[in-house]
Structures are given as structure tokens and as C-alpha cells.
Design a protein around this motif. Structure first.
Motif, PDB file in Angstrom:
ATOM      1  N   THR A 234      25.423  -6.479 -11.098  1.00 12.91           N
ATOM      2  CA  THR A 234      25.604  -7.478 -12.162  1.00 12.91           C
ATOM      3  C   THR A 234      24.531  -8.544 -11.993  1.00 12.91           C
ATOM      4  O   THR A 234      23.979  -8.714 -10.908  1.00 12.91           O
ATOM      5  N   ASN A 235      24.256  -9.221 -13.084  1.00 11.19           N
ATOM      6  CA  ASN A 235      23.298 -10.341 -13.051  1.00 11.19           C
ATOM      7  C   ASN A 235      21.894  -9.949 -12.581  1.00 11.19           C
ATOM      8  O   ASN A 235      21.248 -10.699 -11.844  1.00 11.19           O
ATOM      9  N   LEU A 236      21.444  -8.760 -12.954  1.00  9.30           N
ATOM     10  CA  LEU A 236      20.060  -8.393 -12.615  1.00  9.30           C
ATOM     11  C   LEU A 236      19.108  -9.141 -13.537  1.00  9.30           C
ATOM     12  O   LEU A 236      19.398  -9.346 -14.716  1.00  9.30           O
ATOM     13  N   SER A 237      17.963  -9.527 -13.010  1.00 11.81           N
ATOM     14  CA  SER A 237      16.938 -10.124 -13.868  1.00 11.81           C
ATOM     15  C   SER A 237      16.414  -9.051 -14.818  1.00 11.81           C
ATOM     16  O   SER A 237      16.579  -7.834 -14.556  1.00 11.81           O
ATOM     17  N   ALA A 238      15.786  -9.469 -15.901  1.00 14.84           N
ATOM     18  CA  ALA A 238      15.260  -8.498 -16.872  1.00 14.84           C
ATOM     19  C   ALA A 238      14.289  -7.530 -16.199  1.00 14.84           C
ATOM     20  O   ALA A 238      14.298  -6.327 -16.464  1.00 14.84           O
ATOM     21  N   GLU A 239      13.467  -8.057 -15.315  1.00 12.25           N
ATOM     22  CA  GLU A 239      12.472  -7.216 -14.616  1.00 12.25           C
ATOM     23  C   GLU A 239      13.151  -6.158 -13.753  1.00 12.25           C
ATOM     24  O   GLU A 239      12.794  -4.985 -13.780  1.00 12.25           O
ATOM     25  N   THR A 240      14.143  -6.616 -12.969  1.00 12.68           N
ATOM     26  CA  THR A 240      14.816  -5.690 -12.050  1.00 12.68           C
ATOM     27  C   THR A 240      15.678  -4.694 -12.822  1.00 12.68           C
ATOM     28  O   THR A 240      15.755  -3.520 -12.458  1.00 12.68           O
ATOM     29  N   LEU A 241      16.296  -5.156 -13.905  1.00 15.68           N
ATOM     30  CA  LEU A 241      17.102  -4.248 -14.730  1.00 15.68           C
ATOM     31  C   LEU A 241      16.219  -3.129 -15.282  1.00 15.68           C
ATOM     32  O   LEU A 241      16.594  -1.950 -15.241  1.00 15.68           O
ATOM     33  N   ARG A 242      15.061  -3.504 -15.793  1.00 17.49           N
ATOM     34  CA  ARG A 242      14.148  -2.497 -16.362  1.00 17.49           C
ATOM     35  C   ARG A 242      13.741  -1.474 -15.298  1.00 17.49           C
ATOM     36  O   ARG A 242      13.810  -0.270 -15.514  1.00 17.49           O
ATOM     37  N   ALA A 243      13.334  -1.973 -14.141  1.00 18.31           N
ATOM     38  CA  ALA A 243      12.886  -1.073 -13.071  1.00 18.31           C
ATOM     39  C   ALA A 243      14.033  -0.177 -12.596  1.00 18.31           C
ATOM     40  O   ALA A 243      13.853   1.038 -12.396  1.00 18.31           O
ATOM     41  N   THR A 244      15.222  -0.753 -12.455  1.00 18.74           N
ATOM     42  CA  THR A 244      16.369   0.014 -11.961  1.00 18.74           C
ATOM     43  C   THR A 244      16.789   1.069 -12.981  1.00 18.74           C
ATOM     44  O   THR A 244      17.166   2.187 -12.613  1.00 18.74           O
ATOM     45  N   LEU A 245      16.714   0.711 -14.258  1.00 20.94           N
ATOM     46  CA  LEU A 245      17.025   1.667 -15.323  1.00 20.94           C
ATOM     47  C   LEU A 245      16.067   2.855 -15.277  1.00 20.94           C
ATOM     48  O   LEU A 245      16.483   4.017 -15.401  1.00 20.94           O
ATOM     49  N   VAL A 246      14.799   2.570 -15.072  1.00 24.66           N
ATOM     50  CA  VAL A 246      13.796   3.646 -15.030  1.00 24.66           C
ATOM     51  C   VAL A 246      14.036   4.545 -13.819  1.00 24.66           C
ATOM     52  O   VAL A 246      13.999   5.784 -13.923  1.00 24.66           O
ATOM     53  N   HIS A 247      14.314   3.946 -12.656  1.00 26.10           N
ATOM     54  CA  HIS A 247      14.606   4.753 -11.461  1.00 26.10           C
ATOM     55  C   HIS A 247      15.827   5.635 -11.713  1.00 26.10           C
ATOM     56  O   HIS A 247      15.852   6.814 -11.336  1.00 26.10           O
ATOM     57  N   GLN A 248      16.853   5.052 -12.347  1.00 26.87           N
ATOM     58  CA  GLN A 248      18.082   5.798 -12.608  1.00 26.87           C
ATOM     59  C   GLN A 248      17.823   6.972 -13.556  1.00 26.87           C
ATOM     60  O   GLN A 248      18.336   8.074 -13.354  1.00 26.87           O
ATOM     61  N   LEU A 249      17.019   6.722 -14.581  1.00 24.53           N
ATOM     62  CA  LEU A 249      16.686   7.797 -15.533  1.00 24.53           C
ATOM     63  C   LEU A 249      15.984   8.953 -14.830  1.00 24.53           C
ATOM     64  O   LEU A 249      16.289  10.121 -15.072  1.00 24.53           O
ATOM     65  N   ILE A 250      15.032   8.626 -13.958  1.00 24.22           N
ATOM     66  CA  ILE A 250      14.315   9.684 -13.241  1.00 24.22           C
ATOM     67  C   ILE A 250      15.279  10.417 -12.311  1.00 24.22           C
ATOM     68  O   ILE A 250      15.333  11.655 -12.307  1.00 24.22           O
ATOM     69  N   ASP A 251      16.059   9.657 -11.551  1.00 21.21           N
ATOM     70  CA  ASP A 251      16.953  10.284 -10.570  1.00 21.21           C
ATOM     71  C   ASP A 251      17.991  11.177 -11.252  1.00 21.21           C
ATOM     72  O   ASP A 251      18.278  12.284 -10.786  1.00 21.21           O
ATOM     73  N   MET A 252      18.549  10.702 -12.383  1.00 20.79           N
ATOM     74  CA  MET A 252      19.545  11.510 -13.101  1.00 20.79           C
ATOM     75  C   MET A 252      18.958  12.854 -13.530  1.00 20.79           C
ATOM     76  O   MET A 252      19.590  13.902 -13.396  1.00 20.79           O
TER      77      MET A 252
END
Ligand code: MG
Length: 377
Positions: A234-252
Motif C-alpha cells: 500500500t502507499n507505493l509512490s507512482a515510480e515504485t508502483l509502475r516498476a513493481t507492476l512491470v516486474h509483476q507482469l513479466i513474472d506472471m
């Protein structure tokens, strides 16, 4: 295959331990156009990888755009960083599925080496310039680069890569026409390529303000990835949210390929790479996830690749490629000597295209400004 020293494990011994029966083993390579003796401890596909890595065409990938140009800052991917990301994802898949990582890495580093300046805009322009000579394709041009244009070895033209690495690139060039499936190693690079560019194009497009995470979350695959991220943080910064979303997409997606294709391969009766090809097995993820991936690609096509800012850049790149091509066709004496010599081998228009296609974006723009800007040609 014997080692030069008793403590030195040969590549064949390593592969015998690490690879699954259905992988492409180095000892089964059908060799190179110009025969060479084996290296003492580097396998043939390892040598292919090193030759691609040391080629000048590979280094020029750093000056070639992927989707966004350098006008938009330095955050986004270049063709080189895209290639390294594809290689990383493909090697992960290689290890998980016990395929030949060296062959996969060689093919991954090679896969975009034929991209002309200005991405697909430059490719479309050159294709149009050569419409009466068979057209232009970056996948086919990659073969020209590594078989003819690279001059690095005294004993042979090009890089003299193994038949398997070349066949992998040839399969990319003939993908639409071909009815047969290629080696699993070739398919792995293809799967890794699309997983990678979907993910990093989202990263770059969000960072550059072309799309936002809220819009993206309405696309099922991205929405699911976002739910996973938000359930953990929760409360991720926009930068970290974007990066984490991209990592999650690749990992999935990588995990989905391993989870879906891995058990089929493990339980298969296939005893060698020929059996897999004969069975026409296609590496991938579940049909449902494949459809979601297609939805994501359609979204990117409509909202990123067709964005007005990119279309404007695309038109500019095409115009510059066209004009520069016409300029050298009209004044072939201005071509560098080795491309002037190619006129006798491949004809004027193809020789000019071979020269223009090898340029970086910056060099192409410089050449355009030098030769075409004020000439009205
Ligand atoms: Mg690619």
C-alpha cells in the motif's frame, strides 16, 4: 569431446548434466558454413553469443530506438537495452525448462541486430524503397549483417555462426510463411521478446505520460497484475508502483509459460530436439492467458504505438529514411567503399538499403541533414 585439462569440464559434459533430452545439444550442431575446429572449453553456441556481442552491429543497437526516440529523454529503452532484457527473460526460461541457454542467449542477442534506424518506421520506409526488389525486413537483414556485412575475422566473411543460431533467425524472418515450428530454443526467444516488449513499453509509456496506470488497469492482464501488487503493498509512490507492476507482469507471464509448457515437456516422450519439432509443439501459456496477452497488445497498439506523438516521430523518421535512400541511389559515388562494392553483388538499391539500415538514428539524422536538408532532393 575431451577437455584439454582433466579438471576442465567440457561444454558437452556440462550440457549432459544440465539439459533436458528435448533441448538442442551443442554436440548435435550441424556446424558452420566455414568449418572450424572446436574451442578447448567454449561451446559452439557460446562462441556464437560472443561473436554477436563483439560485432559492431550489436554495439550500434545502443543508438537505435525501440519505441521512443532520444528526444524524449534518457529513461526509455533503446534497441540495445531491449535486447538485453529479452536475453535475461529468455535465459530465465531456458534454465527453468532445461533448454540450451547458450543457444538461447546467442539468438536473443542477435534477434534485433537488423533493425534499421527509427524502428519500424525506418523498416517500412526501406521496405517501400525496395518494393520492386523483394522488400526489406529487419529479420532478414540481420542475416545479411551476420553472414556478409560484419568484417571481423580473417578466415571468413561475417561471423560464421552455427547453423542452429542462423536457423533461429531464419525462422523469425520466415515466421508468416513457415508452417513448421522451430526449435524450442528459438521459440523461447520469441516468447521472451513479446513478454519483454509489452512490459517495458508499458513502463516507458507510463513514465512518459502517454498512458496512465488507471487506464491500464482496465485491461485484464494489467489489471490482474495491479491487483496482485496492491494486495501486497500500500502507499507505493507512482515510480515504485509502475516498476513493481512491470516486474509483476513479466513474472506472471514467464511463470505461466513455465507452469503450462514445463509439465508437458517433462511428461513428453520426446527424446531429442527432432522429436519436439516433429510433434509441432508450441511453447506458450494457457489459451486464456494468451488471449489476455493479445488484449494487452491491442491496447498498446491503439493507445501507445498509434499515439499522435509517436506517429509524428514516425512520419519524420520515414521521410528522412526515404530521402536519404534516394540521395544515395542518385549519387552512389558517395557511398562508403565497401557498400559501393556491394552494388555489383546485390544491385544499387539493395546496397544503399544495406548502408542506411546499418545506421544509428543519430547518424541517419546527421546524414540526412548533411545531404538532404537544403538540397531539395
Ligand atoms: Mg525484439
Amino acid at each position: 569431446m575431451s577437455s584439454t585439462k582433466p579438471w576442465l569440464q567440457s561444454f558437452a559434459e556440462r550440457e549432459a548434466v544440465l539439459l533436458a533430452p528435448y533441448a538442442m545439444f551443442s554436440v548435435e550442431s550441424t556446424g558452420r558454413t566455414h568449418p572450424e575446429s572446436d574451442h578447448a572449453y567454449r561451446g559452439p553456441f557460446q562462441r556464437d553469443r560472443d561473436r554477436v556481442l563483439h560485432s559492431s552491429a550489436f554495439r550500434r543497437l545502443s543508438g537505435k530506438m525501440q519505441v521512443f526516440t532520444g528526444d524524449r529523454g534518457d529513461y526509455h529503452r533503446t534497441r540495445l537495452t531491449h535486447t538485453m532484457e529479452v536475453s535475461s527473460v529468455a535465459r530465465t526460461l531456458a534454465r527453468a525448462l532445461r533448454l540450451n541457454e547458450d543457444l538461447i542467449e546467442a539468438m536473443a542477442l542477435l534477434h534485433d541486430i537488423g533493425h534499421p534506424p527509427f524502428g519500424h518506421a525506418g523498416e517500412d520506409a526501406l521496405h517501400d524503397c525496395l518494393k520492386d526488389e523483394g522488400g526489406f525486413s529487419h529479420n532478414q537483414y540481420a542475416l545479411t549483417v551476420v553472414e556478409e556485412l560484419e568484417e571481423r575475422y580473417p578466415d571468413f566473411p561475417g561471423l560464421n555462426l552455427t547453423a542452429e543460431t542462423l536457423a533461429g533467425q531464419r525462422a523469425r524472418a520466415n515466421k508468416i510463411a513457415s508452417r513448421s515450428v522451430p526449435l524450442l530454443e528459438t521459440q523461447t526467444v520469441d516468447v521472451a521478446d513479446s513478454i519483454t516488449y509489452n512490459a517495458h513499453d508499458i513502463d516507458d509509456a507510463v513514465k512518459l505520460g502517454i498512458i496512465n496506470v488507471g487506464q491500464l488497469s482496465r485491461v485484464p492482464l494489467a489489471g490482474e497484475a495491479l491487483s496482485v501488487v496492491q494486495s501486497r503493498f500500500t502507499n507505493l509512490s507512482a515510480e515504485t508502483l509502475r516498476a513493481t507492476l512491470v516486474h509483476q507482469l513479466i513474472d506472471m507471464q514467464v511463470s505461466a509459460v513455465v507452469a503450462y509448457s514445463g509439465p508437458i515437456l517433462k511428461d513428453s516422450p520426446w527424446q531429442n530436439h527432432r522429436d519436439v519439432v516433429a510433434a509441432q509443439f508450441q511453447l506458450g501459456m494457457t489459451p486464456e492467458l494468451s488471449e489476455q496477452k493479445c488484449q494487452l497488445e491491442r491496447y498498446l497498439y491503439q493507445h501507445v504505438y498509434r499515439h499522435e506523438q509517436l506517429l509524428k516521430m514516425r512520419r519524420q523518421g520515414q521521410d528522412q529514411s526515404w530521402e536519404l535512400f534516394d540521395h544515395f541511389v542518385q549519387q552512389p559515388h558517395l557511398l562508403p567503399l565497401r557498400f559501393a562494392k556491394r552494388i555489383a553483388v546485390v544491385g544499387l538499391r539493395r546496397a544503399v538499403a544495406d548502408y542506411v539500415a546499418g545506421m544509428t538514428d543519430r547518424f541517419c539524422r546527421q546524414q540526412y541533414e548533411l545531404h538532404c536538408w537544403n538540397s531539395g532532393s
